[in-house]
Design an enzyme around this catalytic site. Structure first.
Site, PDB file in Angstrom:
ATOM      1  N   GLY A 190     -29.298 -80.981  -3.256  1.00 55.49           N
ATOM      2  CA  GLY A 190     -28.769 -82.083  -4.051  1.00 55.49           C
ATOM      3  C   GLY A 190     -29.301 -82.035  -5.466  1.00 55.49           C
ATOM      4  O   GLY A 190     -29.962 -81.065  -5.872  1.00 55.49           O
ATOM      5  N   ASN A 191     -29.043 -83.093  -6.230  1.00 58.24           N
ATOM      6  CA  ASN A 191     -29.496 -83.103  -7.619  1.00 58.24           C
ATOM      7  C   ASN A 191     -30.988 -83.351  -7.750  1.00 58.24           C
ATOM      8  O   ASN A 191     -31.600 -82.910  -8.713  1.00 58.24           O
ATOM      9  CB  ASN A 191     -28.706 -84.132  -8.414  1.00 58.24           C
ATOM     10  N   PHE A 193     -33.250 -83.519  -4.620  1.00 56.01           N
ATOM     11  CA  PHE A 193     -34.013 -83.005  -3.483  1.00 56.01           C
ATOM     12  C   PHE A 193     -33.247 -81.900  -2.767  1.00 56.01           C
ATOM     13  O   PHE A 193     -32.022 -81.832  -2.849  1.00 56.01           O
ATOM     14  CB  PHE A 193     -34.295 -84.125  -2.466  1.00 56.01           C
ATOM     15  N   GLY A 224     -17.109 -82.394  -5.547  1.00 55.98           N
ATOM     16  CA  GLY A 224     -18.473 -81.982  -5.206  1.00 55.98           C
ATOM     17  C   GLY A 224     -18.523 -81.445  -3.774  1.00 55.98           C
ATOM     18  O   GLY A 224     -17.954 -82.044  -2.860  1.00 55.98           O
ATOM     19  N   LEU A 225     -19.201 -80.317  -3.606  1.00 51.68           N
ATOM     20  CA  LEU A 225     -19.227 -79.688  -2.278  1.00 51.68           C
ATOM     21  C   LEU A 225     -19.923 -80.544  -1.238  1.00 51.68           C
ATOM     22  O   LEU A 225     -19.571 -80.516  -0.062  1.00 51.68           O
ATOM     23  CB  LEU A 225     -19.901 -78.312  -2.378  1.00 51.68           C
ATOM     24  N   ASP A 226     -20.924 -81.339  -1.673  1.00 51.54           N
ATOM     25  CA  ASP A 226     -21.579 -82.228  -0.697  1.00 51.54           C
ATOM     26  C   ASP A 226     -20.577 -83.269  -0.189  1.00 51.54           C
ATOM     27  O   ASP A 226     -20.544 -83.600   0.998  1.00 51.54           O
ATOM     28  CB  ASP A 226     -22.835 -82.887  -1.290  1.00 51.54           C
ATOM     29  N   ASP A 261     -22.008 -91.737   0.702  1.00 52.36           N
ATOM     30  CA  ASP A 261     -23.241 -90.957   0.591  1.00 52.36           C
ATOM     31  C   ASP A 261     -24.098 -91.583  -0.505  1.00 52.36           C
ATOM     32  O   ASP A 261     -23.691 -91.648  -1.662  1.00 52.36           O
ATOM     33  CB  ASP A 261     -22.874 -89.505   0.245  1.00 52.36           C
ATOM     34  N   THR A 293     -28.864 -89.548  -5.215  1.00 50.87           N
ATOM     35  CA  THR A 293     -29.050 -89.676  -6.661  1.00 50.87           C
ATOM     36  C   THR A 293     -27.828 -90.369  -7.263  1.00 50.87           C
ATOM     37  O   THR A 293     -27.939 -91.295  -8.064  1.00 50.87           O
ATOM     38  CB  THR A 293     -29.203 -88.280  -7.292  1.00 50.87           C
TER      39      THR A 293
HETATM   40  N1  LIG Z   1     -38.105 -88.580   2.612  1.00 47.81           N
HETATM   41  C1  LIG Z   1     -37.467 -88.866   1.480  1.00 47.81           C
HETATM   42  N2  LIG Z   1     -37.625 -88.066   0.406  1.00 47.81           N
HETATM   43  C2  LIG Z   1     -36.979 -88.328  -0.725  1.00 47.81           C
HETATM   44  N3  LIG Z   1     -36.167 -89.380  -0.905  1.00 47.81           N
HETATM   45  C3  LIG Z   1     -35.980 -90.224   0.108  1.00 47.81           C
HETATM   46  C4  LIG Z   1     -36.613 -90.007   1.352  1.00 47.81           C
HETATM   47  N4  LIG Z   1     -36.214 -91.002   2.179  1.00 47.81           N
HETATM   48  C5  LIG Z   1     -35.401 -91.797   1.476  1.00 47.81           C
HETATM   49  N5  LIG Z   1     -35.251 -91.360   0.223  1.00 47.81           N
HETATM   50  C6  LIG Z   1     -34.409 -91.969  -0.806  1.00 47.81           C
HETATM   51  O1  LIG Z   1     -33.299 -91.112  -0.957  1.00 47.81           O
HETATM   52  C7  LIG Z   1     -32.804 -91.123  -2.274  1.00 47.81           C
HETATM   53  C8  LIG Z   1     -32.347 -89.726  -2.605  1.00 47.81           C
HETATM   54  O2  LIG Z   1     -31.268 -89.443  -1.785  1.00 47.81           O
HETATM   55  P1  LIG Z   1     -30.844 -88.018  -1.248  1.00 47.81           P
HETATM   56  O3  LIG Z   1     -32.041 -87.306  -0.789  1.00 47.81           O
HETATM   57  O4  LIG Z   1     -29.750 -88.279  -0.306  1.00 47.81           O
HETATM   58  O5  LIG Z   1     -30.170 -87.376  -2.477  1.00 47.81           O
HETATM   59  P2  LIG Z   1     -30.500 -86.317  -3.617  1.00 47.81           P
HETATM   60  O6  LIG Z   1     -30.738 -84.956  -3.091  1.00 47.81           O
HETATM   61  O7  LIG Z   1     -31.475 -86.896  -4.545  1.00 47.81           O
HETATM   62  O8  LIG Z   1     -29.178 -86.370  -4.388  1.00 47.81           O
HETATM   63  P3  LIG Z   1     -27.750 -85.918  -4.057  1.00 47.81           P
HETATM   64  O9  LIG Z   1     -26.948 -87.171  -4.063  1.00 47.81           O
HETATM   65  O10 LIG Z   1     -27.426 -85.031  -5.181  1.00 47.81           O
HETATM   66  O11 LIG Z   1     -27.755 -85.229  -2.719  1.00 47.81           O
HETATM   67  C9  LIG Z   1     -33.927 -91.677  -3.149  1.00 47.81           C
HETATM   68  O12 LIG Z   1     -33.435 -92.836  -3.805  1.00 47.81           O
HETATM   69  C10 LIG Z   1     -35.026 -92.123  -2.179  1.00 47.81           C
HETATM   70  O13 LIG Z   1     -35.310 -93.495  -2.361  1.00 47.81           O
HETATM   71  C1  LIG Z   2     -21.197 -86.669  -7.338  1.00 45.04           C
HETATM   72  C2  LIG Z   2     -22.296 -85.742  -6.902  1.00 45.04           C
HETATM   73  C3  LIG Z   2     -23.355 -85.636  -7.990  1.00 45.04           C
HETATM   74  C4  LIG Z   2     -22.932 -86.359  -5.642  1.00 45.04           C
HETATM   75  O1  LIG Z   2     -23.997 -85.586  -5.201  1.00 45.04           O
HETATM   76  C5  LIG Z   2     -21.732 -84.329  -6.542  1.00 45.04           C
HETATM   77  O2  LIG Z   2     -20.819 -84.452  -5.503  1.00 45.04           O
HETATM   78  C6  LIG Z   2     -21.074 -83.661  -7.722  1.00 45.04           C
HETATM   79  O3  LIG Z   2     -21.729 -83.114  -8.560  1.00 45.04           O
HETATM   80  N1  LIG Z   2     -19.704 -83.716  -7.760  1.00 45.04           N
HETATM   81  C7  LIG Z   2     -18.883 -83.122  -8.797  1.00 45.04           C
HETATM   82  C8  LIG Z   2     -17.952 -84.122  -9.389  1.00 45.04           C
HETATM   83  C9  LIG Z   2     -16.929 -84.699  -8.433  1.00 45.04           C
HETATM   84  O4  LIG Z   2     -17.139 -84.716  -7.200  1.00 45.04           O
HETATM   85  O5  LIG Z   2     -15.880 -85.145  -8.921  1.00 45.04           O
HETATM   86  K   LIG Z   3     -26.051 -85.701  -1.200  1.00 41.80           K
END
Ligand SMILES: Nc1ncnc2c1ncn2[C@@H]1O[C@H](COP(=O)(O)OP(=O)(O)OP(=O)(O)O)[C@@H](O)[C@H]1O
Ligand SMILES: CC(C)(CO)[C@@H](O)C(=O)NCCC(=O)O
Ligand SMILES: [K+]
EC number: 2.7.1.33
Length: 249
Positions: free
Chosen positions: A8-9, A11, A100-102, A122, A125
């Site tokens: 992700g962005n 983690f 976005g692929l996620d 979802d 971030t």
């Molecule tokens: N073990 C953990 N480690 C990190 N973040 C956590 C954890 N548990 C809950 N969170 C929460 O998850 C959020 C981050 O979400 P998540 O890990 O799904 O996304 P990401 O990788 O940051 O982003 P993306 O949306 O790009 O996948 C943070 O706001 C944090 O509060």
């Molecule tokens: C929206 C996020 C950042 C969510 O993780 C990701 O899916 C992404 O970078 N998407 C590209 C833009 C879009 O989905 O329209």
């Molecule tokens: K995600």
């Protein structure tokens, strides 16, 4: 064993599953590539033979990670790619490569689990919502800032919004009007998330008269789960979709 990564962005979520996909050996969340390799090195009993990943990072960053996986684990990681259709599920973006692929994998995973119309939210971030009709048509979705971005923007663009992380965690025990900055901001942002989810439920009800399944995923899913009482909280939803998009062997 199969190593799966959701980059992700902020983690990287990772897990190691058995080759038949039935058992999970280990999993974790790390905030950098280096921490991922440290975590894997700390578990030498894992014999990783395959790797698949999804990344919303830049192509350069993703390539670097794939190179490093090849170098240290000797595996060729398969990276999920955009598609206009997988099985019955059709990508609803005007340009399917822009979705976005996620999001795409979460949609594939949700439709596989739900087998009917779905709302997929979802909360990471960024927060995303996606709609899939009963016959598998992805109808598009919505993107807004997630909790980490909302709080960072507030503290970056104001002089006097400052508080401690520990205080912030305590502030979320309830959602009464805040009597300190930490309470006011943390609860205000969580109410934004909850309001967003409520709006998506209204949209889904209007679109899917024959009923629908709600899936919540991402690190902040627990903060909104009681807004959507029938929702399934599936932390591994992106991995469910990853196995569909990148079957091995
Ligand atoms: N073990 C953990 N480690 C990190 N973040 C956590 C954890 N548990 C809950 N969170 C929460 O998850 C959020 C981050 O979400 P998540 O890990 O799904 O996304 P990401 O990788 O940051 O982003 P993306 O949306 O790009 O996948 C943070 O706001 C944090 O509060
Ligand atoms: C929206 C996020 C950042 C969510 O993780 C990701 O899916 C992404 O970078 N998407 C590209 C833009 C879009 O989905 O329209
Ligand atoms: K995600």
């Amino acid at each position: 064993m199969i190593l799966e990564l959701d980059c992700g962005n902020s983690f990287i979520k990772w897990r190691v599953i058995s080759s038949d996909g039935r058992e999970r050996a280990l999993s974790g969340v790390v905030d950098s590539d280096s921490r991922l390799f440290e975590a894997l090195a700390a578990s030498p009993a894992l014999s990783i033979t395959h790797c698949r990943l999804v990344s919303v990072r830049s192509d350069v960053e993703t390539e670097q990670l794939i190179d490093r996986l090849r170098g240290s684990l000797g595996v060729e990681a398969v990276s999920a790619q955009s598609a206009s259709q997988v099985g019955a599920v059709r990508n609803g973006y005007d340009d399917f490569q822009r979705l976005g692929l996620d999001r795409w994998l979460a949609v594939l995973g949700a439709y596989h689990l739900g087998q009917r119309a779905c709302l997929v939210v979802d909360l990471g971030t960024a927060v995303t919502a996606d709609f899939v009709s009963a016959d598998g048509a992805h109808l598009g979705g919505f993107i807004c800032p997630g909790l980490p971005l909302m709080r960072d923007q507030l503290s970056t663009h104001t002089r006097r919004i400052r508080y401690d992380r520990q205080v912030a965690l305590a502030a979320l025990q309830e959602l009464e009007p805040g009597r300190s900055t930490a309470e006011a901001v943390e609860r205000g942002c969580v109410l934004m998330l909850r309001g967003f989810v409520e709006q998506q439920l209204l949209q889904a009800r209007a679109r899917f008269a024959d009923g629908f399944e709600v899936f919540l995923t991402g690190g902040d899913a627990d903060l909104v789960r009681d807004v959507a009482p029938g929702a399934q909280v599936v932390p591994d939803l992106v991995f469910v979709g990853l196995a569909i998009a990148c079957p091995l062997g």
